[in-house]
Design an enzyme around this catalytic site. Structure first.
Site, PDB file in Angstrom:
ATOM      1  N   HIS A  20       0.859  -1.199   0.000  1.00 16.81           N
ATOM      2  CA  HIS A  20       0.000   0.000   0.000  1.00 16.81           C
ATOM      3  C   HIS A  20       0.889   1.240   0.000  1.00 16.81           C
ATOM      4  O   HIS A  20       1.441   1.621   1.036  1.00 16.81           O
ATOM      5  CB  HIS A  20      -0.902  -0.006   1.231  1.00 16.81           C
ATOM      6  N   HIS A  45      -2.845   6.837  -0.995  1.00 17.76           N
ATOM      7  CA  HIS A  45      -3.827   7.404  -0.063  1.00 17.76           C
ATOM      8  C   HIS A  45      -3.232   8.134   1.130  1.00 17.76           C
ATOM      9  O   HIS A  45      -3.852   8.191   2.191  1.00 17.76           O
ATOM     10  CB  HIS A  45      -4.801   6.309   0.412  1.00 17.76           C
ATOM     11  N   TYR A  76      -0.886   7.376   3.101  1.00 17.80           N
ATOM     12  CA  TYR A  76      -0.301   6.579   4.182  1.00 17.80           C
ATOM     13  C   TYR A  76       1.222   6.661   4.096  1.00 17.80           C
ATOM     14  O   TYR A  76       1.780   7.373   3.262  1.00 17.80           O
ATOM     15  CB  TYR A  76      -0.851   5.157   4.136  1.00 17.80           C
ATOM     16  N   GLY A 136     -14.680   4.013  -9.000  1.00 24.64           N
ATOM     17  CA  GLY A 136     -15.959   4.475  -9.546  1.00 24.64           C
ATOM     18  C   GLY A 136     -16.312   3.917 -10.909  1.00 24.64           C
ATOM     19  O   GLY A 136     -17.059   4.551 -11.655  1.00 24.64           O
ATOM     20  N   GLY A 185     -14.882  -1.831  -5.592  1.00 24.17           N
ATOM     21  CA  GLY A 185     -14.890  -1.868  -4.139  1.00 24.17           C
ATOM     22  C   GLY A 185     -16.297  -1.811  -3.607  1.00 24.17           C
ATOM     23  O   GLY A 185     -16.925  -2.832  -3.325  1.00 24.17           O
TER      24      GLY A 185
HETATM   25  C1  PHB Z   1     -10.400   3.747   5.203  1.00 20.27           C
HETATM   26  O1  PHB Z   1     -10.262   3.206   6.301  1.00 20.27           O
HETATM   27  O2  PHB Z   1     -11.369   4.466   4.937  1.00 20.27           O
HETATM   28  C2  PHB Z   1      -9.369   3.546   4.190  1.00 20.27           C
HETATM   29  C3  PHB Z   1      -8.347   2.617   4.404  1.00 20.27           C
HETATM   30  C4  PHB Z   1      -7.391   2.410   3.458  1.00 20.27           C
HETATM   31  C5  PHB Z   1      -7.444   3.150   2.280  1.00 20.27           C
HETATM   32  C6  PHB Z   1      -8.432   4.070   2.044  1.00 20.27           C
HETATM   33  C7  PHB Z   1      -9.405   4.272   3.003  1.00 20.27           C
HETATM   34  O3  PHB Z   1      -6.518   2.967   1.363  1.00 20.27           O
END
Ligand code: PHB
Length: 370
Positions: free
Chosen positions: A177, A180, A182, A298, A319
Site C-alpha cells: 500500500h 492514499h 499513508y 468508480g 470496491g
Molecule cells: C479507510 O479506512 O477508509 C481507508 C483505508 C485504506 C485506504 C483508504 C481508506 O486505502
C-alpha cells in the site's frame, strides 16, 4: 457479453490463471479483533466474494503502530497469520485468488496504537486534517513525529516480515500500500516530505523508502506475487506533489526494474472523485508499467468493459459495489440489478451489512435499493 475483451474473460499472468478481469478492491471494514486478528467472519465475507478474478484483502498493518483504525487487521503476529488462514482457505476452496494488502498508516495512524504511545510515524511533523477511529471513538489526527533513518530500516523489515507472514497465511501474493497518504505515499510527496536526509529532497531520495520495501519484499517472495497500489492524484491526508507525473514515472521505473507483477492504480481522489487533476496522465503511467495493470475508482460495468476492450487495463477493481453484491461478477454477467448497502455498516460491527447480503440467485425477488 463474453466476447473478446470483456471483464468476463479469464487470463493468465506470470503463470497464474485468473477466472475474469474483475478485482475486488481492498476495503477497510474494521471487524477484526482489537489485536488485529481476523476470524471466521472475514473468511465468510471473502468466500462470498471469491467470484472476483483476484481479491485484494483490506489494508492490513505490518506493525501495531501501522494500523489506520481500530479493528483493522494485522500480519505481524502468529494469531493474525492463523486468523487469515481461515480466509485464504475459504477463498481457495471457492476457486478464488487473494492477495494481502500490506499497510503502514503513517501520520494517519494514532499514538494509541503504538506499543510505546509514541506519536504516529511520518516524514515530517506535519499533522493531517481529519480523524482516525480509535478505541474511544473518532479523534483528530495528531501531530506526527519525523522518523529517524534507523526507524525506517525497522519498518522496511516489518514489510518484509509481513510479506512472509502473508505467504505463510496462504495468500497468493501481497500488495504494497503506497497510496492514499499513508506512510509510503507520504514519503513520495514533496508537500509533506521536507526532509534533508537520504529520504527527502530528490525524487530518488523520496522514493528510497518505498524502493527499499519493494526490494526486500521481492527478494522474500518473488516479483510475480507483488502488486503496488499507487494513487498519484489522492489528496488524502493533504497529499500534494509539485510534479506528480515525474514522481510516479520514477516510481514505476523502479517497479519495472524489480519486475513487479502488478500496478494497482487508483484514479482521482480516493473516497471523493475519480476525476483526474491537470498534470497527471494516467494512461501514460499505465503504458510505462511493464507488468499487468489494475485500474479502479468508480467504474461502472460499461466503463470497465471499455477499459478492458481498449487494452487500457488488464483488470478493473470494484470496491463499494461488492459490499452489498457478493456475487457482483454474476450480476454483471446476467444483467441482474445491483443491491445498495448502507454506509452505516461500512466500518465496524458484525455480520450485519457485511456477510449477510444474499446472492441474486438465492433471492431473485430483491430489487435494487434493498
Ligand atoms: C479507510 O479506512 O477508509 C481507508 C483505508 C485504506 C485506504 C483508504 C481508506 O486505502
Amino acid at each position: 457479453m463474453t466476447e473478446q475483451g470483456s471483464i468476463f474473460d479469464g487470463f493468465e499472468h506470470r503463470g497464474v490463471r485468473y477466472a475474469n478481469r474483475v478485482a475486488f478492491s481492498p476495503l477497510t471494514r474494521a471487524r477484526a479483533s482489537a489485536n488485529g486478528v481476523p476470524d471466521h467472519l472475514q473468511a465468510t465475507y471473502y468466500r462470498q466474494r471469491a467470484g472476483a478474478g483476484l481479491q485484494i484483502a483490506e489494508a492490513t498493518a505490518v506493525l501495531p503502530e501501522g494500523h489506520g483504525g481500530i479493528w483493522t487487521p494485522g500480519l505481524y503476529d502468529q494469531a493474525q497469520v492463523d486468523g487469515w488462514r481461515l480466509t485464504t482457505d475459504a477463498v481457495h476452496a471457492a476457486g478464488g485468488k487473494i492477495y494481502a494488502q500490506l499497510w503502514h498508516a503513517g501520520r494517519l495512524s494514532h499514538s494509541s496504537f503504538h506499543p510505546d504511545g509514541l506519536p504516529p510515524a511520518s516524514p515530517a511533523a506535519i499533522a493531517a486534517q481529519g480523524q482516525v477511529h480509535i478505541a474511544q471513538g473518532r479523534v483528530d489526527y495528531e501531530v506526527p513525529r519525523a522518523l529517524r533513518a534507523s526507524e525506517i530500516d525497522t519498518i522496511v523489515l516489518a514489510f518484509e516480515r509481513a510479506a512472509r507472514n502473508a505467504m505463510n497465511a496462504g495468500f497468493d501474493g501481497v500488495e504494497i500500500h503506497a497510496a492514499h497518504g499513508y506512510l509510503l505515499d507520504s514519503f513520495l510527496r514533496d508537500a509533506i516530505n521536507d526532509r534533508t536526509d537520504d529520504y527527502g529532497g530528490s525524487l530518488e531520495n523520496r522514493a528510497r523508502f518505498l524502493v527499499a520495501v519493494l526490494r526486500r519484499v521481492v527478494a522474500a517472495i518473488g516479483p510475480d506475487k507483488v502488486a503496488v497500489r499507487l494513487s498519484p492524484d489522492t489528496q488524502a491526508g493533504g497529499m500534494r506533489d509539485s510534479d506528480p507525473q515525474a514522481t510516479f514515472n520514477y516510481v514505476i521505473d523502479q517497479m519495472n526494474a524489480l519486475d513487479i507483477a502488478w500496478l494497482d492504480l487508483v484514479e482521482g481522489n480516493n473516497l471523493v472523485s475519480r476525476d483526474i487533476a491537470d498534470g497527471i496522465d494516467v494512461a501514460a503511467l499505465v503504458v510505462r508499467f511493464k507488468g499487468a495493470v489494475i485500474l479502479n475508482h468508480g467504474y461502472t460495468l460499461d466503463m470497465a468493459n471499455a477499459a478492458i476492450g481498449s487494452g487500457a487495463a488488464d483488470m478493473i477493481a470494484f470496491g463499494r459495489p461488492f459490499i452489498a453484491n457478493p456475487d457482483l461478477v454474476e450480476r454483471f454477467r446476467h444483467g441482474y440489478p445491483l443491491a445498495e448497502g448502507s454506509r452505516s455498516t461500512w466500518y465496524g460491527g458484525g455480520a450485519e451489512g457485511y456477510s449477510d447480503f444474499p446472492t441474486y440467485r438465492s433471492n431473485p425477488t430483491e430489487t435494487a435499493g434493498n
